[in-house]
Design a protein around this motif. Structure first.
Motif, PDB file in Angstrom:
ATOM      1  N   PRO A 160       5.207   3.278   4.161  1.00 55.48           N
ATOM      2  CA  PRO A 160       4.978   4.407   5.070  1.00 55.48           C
ATOM      3  C   PRO A 160       5.508   4.101   6.472  1.00 55.48           C
ATOM      4  O   PRO A 160       5.600   2.946   6.877  1.00 55.48           O
ATOM      5  N   SER A 161       5.856   5.141   7.184  1.00 59.89           N
ATOM      6  CA  SER A 161       6.340   4.974   8.555  1.00 59.89           C
ATOM      7  C   SER A 161       5.190   5.147   9.540  1.00 59.89           C
ATOM      8  O   SER A 161       4.135   5.706   9.213  1.00 59.89           O
ATOM      9  N   PHE A 162       5.420   4.635  10.748  1.00 61.31           N
ATOM     10  CA  PHE A 162       4.434   4.821  11.827  1.00 61.31           C
ATOM     11  C   PHE A 162       5.207   5.134  13.098  1.00 61.31           C
ATOM     12  O   PHE A 162       6.111   4.392  13.487  1.00 61.31           O
ATOM     13  N   HIS A 163       4.835   6.243  13.772  1.00 59.77           N
ATOM     14  CA  HIS A 163       5.605   6.719  14.914  1.00 59.77           C
ATOM     15  C   HIS A 163       4.923   6.498  16.258  1.00 59.77           C
ATOM     16  O   HIS A 163       5.526   6.758  17.301  1.00 59.77           O
ATOM     17  N   PHE A 196      -2.229   0.687   8.276  1.00 59.26           N
ATOM     18  CA  PHE A 196      -2.562  -0.728   8.060  1.00 59.26           C
ATOM     19  C   PHE A 196      -2.902  -0.979   6.590  1.00 59.26           C
ATOM     20  O   PHE A 196      -2.415  -1.937   5.970  1.00 59.26           O
ATOM     21  N   GLU A 197      -3.760  -0.128   6.044  1.00 57.29           N
ATOM     22  CA  GLU A 197      -4.227  -0.331   4.671  1.00 57.29           C
ATOM     23  C   GLU A 197      -3.091  -0.195   3.655  1.00 57.29           C
ATOM     24  O   GLU A 197      -2.994  -0.982   2.710  1.00 57.29           O
ATOM     25  N   GLU A 198      -2.227   0.801   3.864  1.00 50.89           N
ATOM     26  CA  GLU A 198      -1.115   0.999   2.925  1.00 50.89           C
ATOM     27  C   GLU A 198      -0.131  -0.171   2.997  1.00 50.89           C
ATOM     28  O   GLU A 198       0.385  -0.623   1.962  1.00 50.89           O
ATOM     29  N   MET A 199       0.132  -0.663   4.197  1.00 59.77           N
ATOM     30  CA  MET A 199       1.030  -1.812   4.339  1.00 59.77           C
ATOM     31  C   MET A 199       0.428  -3.046   3.670  1.00 59.77           C
ATOM     32  O   MET A 199       1.125  -3.792   2.967  1.00 59.77           O
ATOM     33  N   GLU A 200      -0.861  -3.264   3.853  1.00 61.15           N
ATOM     34  CA  GLU A 200      -1.502  -4.441   3.270  1.00 61.15           C
ATOM     35  C   GLU A 200      -1.525  -4.364   1.749  1.00 61.15           C
ATOM     36  O   GLU A 200      -1.407  -5.391   1.071  1.00 61.15           O
ATOM     37  N   ASN A 201      -1.678  -3.170   1.213  1.00 58.14           N
ATOM     38  CA  ASN A 201      -1.609  -3.016  -0.245  1.00 58.14           C
ATOM     39  C   ASN A 201      -0.238  -3.420  -0.771  1.00 58.14           C
ATOM     40  O   ASN A 201      -0.122  -4.071  -1.816  1.00 58.14           O
ATOM     41  N   ILE A 202       0.812  -3.037  -0.045  1.00 56.83           N
ATOM     42  CA  ILE A 202       2.169  -3.422  -0.450  1.00 56.83           C
ATOM     43  C   ILE A 202       2.325  -4.936  -0.372  1.00 56.83           C
ATOM     44  O   ILE A 202       2.847  -5.566  -1.297  1.00 56.83           O
ATOM     45  N   PHE A 203       1.876  -5.539   0.721  1.00 60.61           N
ATOM     46  CA  PHE A 203       2.000  -6.988   0.896  1.00 60.61           C
ATOM     47  C   PHE A 203       1.304  -7.743  -0.235  1.00 60.61           C
ATOM     48  O   PHE A 203       1.836  -8.728  -0.757  1.00 60.61           O
ATOM     49  N   ILE A 204       0.118  -7.283  -0.592  1.00 62.87           N
ATOM     50  CA  ILE A 204      -0.676  -7.986  -1.616  1.00 62.87           C
ATOM     51  C   ILE A 204      -0.096  -7.781  -3.010  1.00 62.87           C
ATOM     52  O   ILE A 204       0.127  -8.738  -3.750  1.00 62.87           O
ATOM     53  N   HIS A 205       0.170  -6.538  -3.358  1.00 66.03           N
ATOM     54  CA  HIS A 205       0.607  -6.231  -4.725  1.00 66.03           C
ATOM     55  C   HIS A 205       2.004  -6.767  -5.040  1.00 66.03           C
ATOM     56  O   HIS A 205       2.300  -7.111  -6.185  1.00 66.03           O
TER      57      HIS A 205
END
Length: 206
Positions: free
Chosen positions: A68-71, A83-92
């Motif tokens: 996801p993007s953040f502006h 934050f949560e979506e990025m961390e899910n990507i990092f973990i998975h």
């Protein structure tokens, strides 16, 4: 006397056989050594490749997850969700720790890009890109969480009440603001007792 001579001859003959056997073993061992060394080197090489495998995660892998993007113009709730979506990507996808900030910053747009570029110019690009992910999150909270939003979240946090036995709703409402106003839920050791006294505000309604 004859038996003594026979004994010496037998001893010399036995010693000669032992020396020949030892020489034969040494010769065979020397012939096998190159193959043994090659096999050991091959095992070491395979081991090194296996241990280095996580570092093969590259930017193409990251982009394939459609992060996801953040502006920088979103509200606090949207920042938390990012934050949560990025961390899910990092973990998975097992993104290495030393690449998380660099990859996440590629998702910045608009005001977030302006802030990020200013940070790099001020502190040095190498230093900022090497920033741990948790430090990046704290820096983003300070930049993109306005003072009035923080005060609103603090007020909302202290007014939280559990109604009846609805634990899941209460936990969800507690968790989101607590990630921004974490100083209210992570007491320092010296404040441990004080926090328990203050926590009576999070009362349970009958």
């Amino acid at each position: 006397m004859s038996s003594l001579r026979n004994h010496h001859r037998h001893k010399r003959s036995s010693g000669s056989r032992d020396r020949r056997l030892a020489a034969r073993i040494m010769k065979e061992f020397a012939a096998a050594m190159p193959a043994i060394i090659t096999q050991i080197q091959s095992l070491n090489s395979n081991g090194s490749a296996t241990s280095a495998a996580p570092n093969n995660y590259d930017f193409r892998n990251f982009l394939s997850t459609k992060p996801p993007s953040f502006h920088g113009e979103e509200n606090v709730t949207a920042l938390l969700q990012w934050f949560e979506e990025m961390e899910n990507i990092f973990i998975h996808y097992e993104c290495p720790d030393d690449k998380r900030t660099k990859f996440a910053s590629s998702c910045f747009g608009d005001q977030a890009v302006i802030w990020w570029n200013a940070l790099r110019n001020d502190q040095g690009s190498d230093l900022v890109v090497a920033m741990p992910w948790e430090e990046l999150k704290e820096a983003m909270k300070k930049e993109f969480c306005p003072e009035h939003e923080l005060k609103r979240l603090e007020a909302e946090f202290w007014d939280l009440k559990q109604i009846g036995g609805d634990n899941s709703t209460y936990s969800s409402r507690f968790r989101k603001p607590s990630r921004i106003v974490s100083h209210l839920v992570t007491p320092r050791p010296a404040e441990f007792r004080t926090t328990f006294v203050v926590s009576r505000s999070l009362s349970v309604m009958p």
